[in-house]
Design a protein around this motif. Structure first.
Motif, PDB file in Angstrom:
ATOM      1  N   PHE A  73       0.820  -1.203   0.000  1.00  0.00           N
ATOM      2  CA  PHE A  73       0.000   0.000   0.000  1.00  0.00           C
ATOM      3  C   PHE A  73       0.861   1.264   0.000  1.00  0.00           C
ATOM      4  O   PHE A  73       0.594   2.199  -0.745  1.00  0.00           O
ATOM      5  N   GLY A  74       1.908   1.299   0.812  1.00  0.00           N
ATOM      6  CA  GLY A  74       2.765   2.482   0.889  1.00  0.00           C
ATOM      7  C   GLY A  74       3.470   2.772  -0.421  1.00  0.00           C
ATOM      8  O   GLY A  74       3.575   3.928  -0.836  1.00  0.00           O
ATOM      9  N   GLY A  75       3.950   1.735  -1.097  1.00  0.00           N
ATOM     10  CA  GLY A  75       4.605   1.915  -2.387  1.00  0.00           C
ATOM     11  C   GLY A  75       3.646   2.394  -3.459  1.00  0.00           C
ATOM     12  O   GLY A  75       3.990   3.241  -4.281  1.00  0.00           O
ATOM     13  N   VAL A  76       2.435   1.849  -3.440  1.00  0.00           N
ATOM     14  CA  VAL A  76       1.415   2.277  -4.402  1.00  0.00           C
ATOM     15  C   VAL A  76       1.085   3.745  -4.188  1.00  0.00           C
ATOM     16  O   VAL A  76       0.986   4.522  -5.136  1.00  0.00           O
ATOM     17  N   GLU A  77       0.929   4.132  -2.945  1.00  0.00           N
ATOM     18  CA  GLU A  77       0.611   5.523  -2.630  1.00  0.00           C
ATOM     19  C   GLU A  77       1.743   6.454  -3.076  1.00  0.00           C
ATOM     20  O   GLU A  77       1.504   7.518  -3.642  1.00  0.00           O
ATOM     21  N   ALA A  78       2.990   6.052  -2.847  1.00  0.00           N
ATOM     22  CA  ALA A  78       4.134   6.873  -3.258  1.00  0.00           C
ATOM     23  C   ALA A  78       4.200   7.007  -4.773  1.00  0.00           C
ATOM     24  O   ALA A  78       4.449   8.104  -5.295  1.00  0.00           O
ATOM     25  N   ALA A  79       3.983   5.904  -5.500  1.00  0.00           N
ATOM     26  CA  ALA A  79       4.020   5.949  -6.955  1.00  0.00           C
ATOM     27  C   ALA A  79       2.876   6.786  -7.510  1.00  0.00           C
ATOM     28  O   ALA A  79       3.039   7.508  -8.494  1.00  0.00           O
ATOM     29  N   LEU A  80       1.727   6.710  -6.870  1.00  0.00           N
ATOM     30  CA  LEU A  80       0.581   7.516  -7.292  1.00  0.00           C
ATOM     31  C   LEU A  80       0.876   9.002  -7.112  1.00  0.00           C
ATOM     32  O   LEU A  80       0.621   9.813  -8.000  1.00  0.00           O
ATOM     33  N   LYS A  81       1.463   9.368  -5.985  1.00  0.00           N
ATOM     34  CA  LYS A  81       1.806  10.770  -5.732  1.00  0.00           C
ATOM     35  C   LYS A  81       2.912  11.257  -6.665  1.00  0.00           C
ATOM     36  O   LYS A  81       2.970  12.432  -6.988  1.00  0.00           O
ATOM     37  N   ALA A  82       3.784  10.348  -7.105  1.00  0.00           N
ATOM     38  CA  ALA A  82       4.886  10.730  -7.986  1.00  0.00           C
ATOM     39  C   ALA A  82       4.458  10.854  -9.442  1.00  0.00           C
ATOM     40  O   ALA A  82       5.218  11.342 -10.268  1.00  0.00           O
ATOM     41  N   GLY A  83       3.235  10.407  -9.766  1.00  0.00           N
ATOM     42  CA  GLY A  83       2.738  10.568 -11.126  1.00  0.00           C
ATOM     43  C   GLY A  83       3.056   9.423 -12.064  1.00  0.00           C
ATOM     44  O   GLY A  83       3.001   9.604 -13.283  1.00  0.00           O
ATOM     45  N   ASN A  84       3.366   8.242 -11.553  1.00  0.00           N
ATOM     46  CA  ASN A  84       3.611   7.086 -12.410  1.00  0.00           C
ATOM     47  C   ASN A  84       2.348   6.739 -13.191  1.00  0.00           C
ATOM     48  O   ASN A  84       1.242   7.058 -12.774  1.00  0.00           O
ATOM     49  N   ASN A  85       2.520   6.003 -14.301  1.00  0.00           N
ATOM     50  CA  ASN A  85       1.352   5.655 -15.107  1.00  0.00           C
ATOM     51  C   ASN A  85       0.589   4.482 -14.484  1.00  0.00           C
ATOM     52  O   ASN A  85       1.112   3.749 -13.645  1.00  0.00           O
ATOM     53  N   LEU A  86      -0.656   4.317 -14.898  1.00  0.00           N
ATOM     54  CA  LEU A  86      -1.541   3.331 -14.277  1.00  0.00           C
ATOM     55  C   LEU A  86      -1.053   1.896 -14.426  1.00  0.00           C
ATOM     56  O   LEU A  86      -1.185   1.100 -13.493  1.00  0.00           O
ATOM     57  N   LEU A  99       9.147  -1.046  -5.964  1.00  0.00           N
ATOM     58  CA  LEU A  99       9.844   0.222  -6.156  1.00  0.00           C
ATOM     59  C   LEU A  99      11.336   0.019  -5.943  1.00  0.00           C
ATOM     60  O   LEU A  99      11.755  -0.755  -5.081  1.00  0.00           O
ATOM     61  N   VAL A 100      12.121   0.731  -6.718  1.00  0.00           N
ATOM     62  CA  VAL A 100      13.574   0.666  -6.607  1.00  0.00           C
ATOM     63  C   VAL A 100      14.006   1.647  -5.525  1.00  0.00           C
ATOM     64  O   VAL A 100      13.571   2.802  -5.507  1.00  0.00           O
ATOM     65  N   VAL A 101      14.848   1.174  -4.603  1.00  0.00           N
ATOM     66  CA  VAL A 101      15.355   2.038  -3.541  1.00  0.00           C
ATOM     67  C   VAL A 101      16.873   2.126  -3.647  1.00  0.00           C
ATOM     68  O   VAL A 101      17.530   1.216  -4.130  1.00  0.00           O
ATOM     69  N   TYR A 107      13.351   6.043  -2.255  1.00  0.00           N
ATOM     70  CA  TYR A 107      12.912   5.650  -3.590  1.00  0.00           C
ATOM     71  C   TYR A 107      13.704   6.398  -4.651  1.00  0.00           C
ATOM     72  O   TYR A 107      13.972   7.583  -4.520  1.00  0.00           O
ATOM     73  N   LYS A 108      14.090   5.689  -5.719  1.00  0.00           N
ATOM     74  CA  LYS A 108      14.796   6.314  -6.829  1.00  0.00           C
ATOM     75  C   LYS A 108      13.788   6.923  -7.789  1.00  0.00           C
ATOM     76  O   LYS A 108      12.754   6.340  -8.073  1.00  0.00           O
ATOM     77  N   ILE A 109      14.120   8.102  -8.273  1.00  0.00           N
ATOM     78  CA  ILE A 109      13.249   8.805  -9.202  1.00  0.00           C
ATOM     79  C   ILE A 109      13.754   8.574 -10.617  1.00  0.00           C
ATOM     80  O   ILE A 109      14.934   8.741 -10.906  1.00  0.00           O
ATOM     81  N   GLY A 110      12.833   8.165 -11.487  1.00  0.00           N
ATOM     82  CA  GLY A 110      13.164   7.940 -12.885  1.00  0.00           C
ATOM     83  C   GLY A 110      12.659   9.080 -13.745  1.00  0.00           C
ATOM     84  O   GLY A 110      12.279  10.143 -13.258  1.00  0.00           O
ATOM     85  N   ALA A 111      12.619   8.851 -15.046  1.00  0.00           N
ATOM     86  CA  ALA A 111      12.187   9.880 -15.987  1.00  0.00           C
ATOM     87  C   ALA A 111      10.689  10.154 -15.900  1.00  0.00           C
ATOM     88  O   ALA A 111      10.234  11.230 -16.238  1.00  0.00           O
ATOM     89  N   LYS A 112       9.900   9.156 -15.445  1.00  0.00           N
ATOM     90  CA  LYS A 112       8.447   9.321 -15.392  1.00  0.00           C
ATOM     91  C   LYS A 112       7.909   8.911 -14.031  1.00  0.00           C
ATOM     92  O   LYS A 112       7.054   8.051 -13.910  1.00  0.00           O
ATOM     93  N   GLY A 113       8.433   9.503 -12.994  1.00  0.00           N
ATOM     94  CA  GLY A 113       7.986   9.177 -11.639  1.00  0.00           C
ATOM     95  C   GLY A 113       9.001   8.302 -10.931  1.00  0.00           C
ATOM     96  O   GLY A 113      10.189   8.345 -11.229  1.00  0.00           O
TER      97      GLY A 113
END
Length: 124
Positions: A73-86, A99-101, A107-113
């Motif tokens: 749940f925490g990873g999903v919430e973080a990815a959702l806030k970061a703007g990752n695609n569905l 998620l990559v840490v 969490y590591k930030i990529g080109a799209k979240g």
């Protein structure tokens, strides 16, 4: 190149967060399925949903899975806030990805979240 903040602030990413928050307010997956009927009554919201292609039943199912993830749940919430695609967030919610840490546990930030890696057991 867009920054992580610009990606997360995109109207589509904001809509994803708003819809997921509304679905979670209904309390269960079954109630969330019914909630989509109520979203049609809110003309402003439904116009945005149609504009960004979320009126498709497949997309609605993905958003329901994201709102009520099986795991992480925490990873999903973080990815959702970061703007990752569905698609990537759904894989994360179903436990098929993580998620990559970095070495310090952030969490590591990529080109799209946030960076999401598929689990090895699911690769063929």
């Amino acid at each position: 190149m867009k920054t992580a903040a610009r990606i997360a602030d995109h109207p589509k990413a904001r809509l994803h967060r708003e819809v997921v928050a509304r679905l979670r307010a209904f309390g269960s997956v079954e109630a969330a399925n019914v909630a989509w009927l109520g979203f049609r009554e809110n003309q402003r919201l439904w116009k945005q949903i149609v504009t960004y292609g979320l009126s498709n039943p497949d997309r609605q199912t993905k958003l329901n899975r994201i709102a009520f993830p099986e795991t992480n749940f925490g990873g999903v919430e973080a990815a959702l806030k970061a703007g990752n695609n569905l698609n990537r967030i759904e894989e994360l919610a179903r436990g098929r990805a993580s998620l990559v840490v970095d070495s310090s546990g952030r969490y590591k930030i990529g080109a799209k979240g946030l960076m999401i890696a598929k689990n090895d057991r699911d690769r063929k």
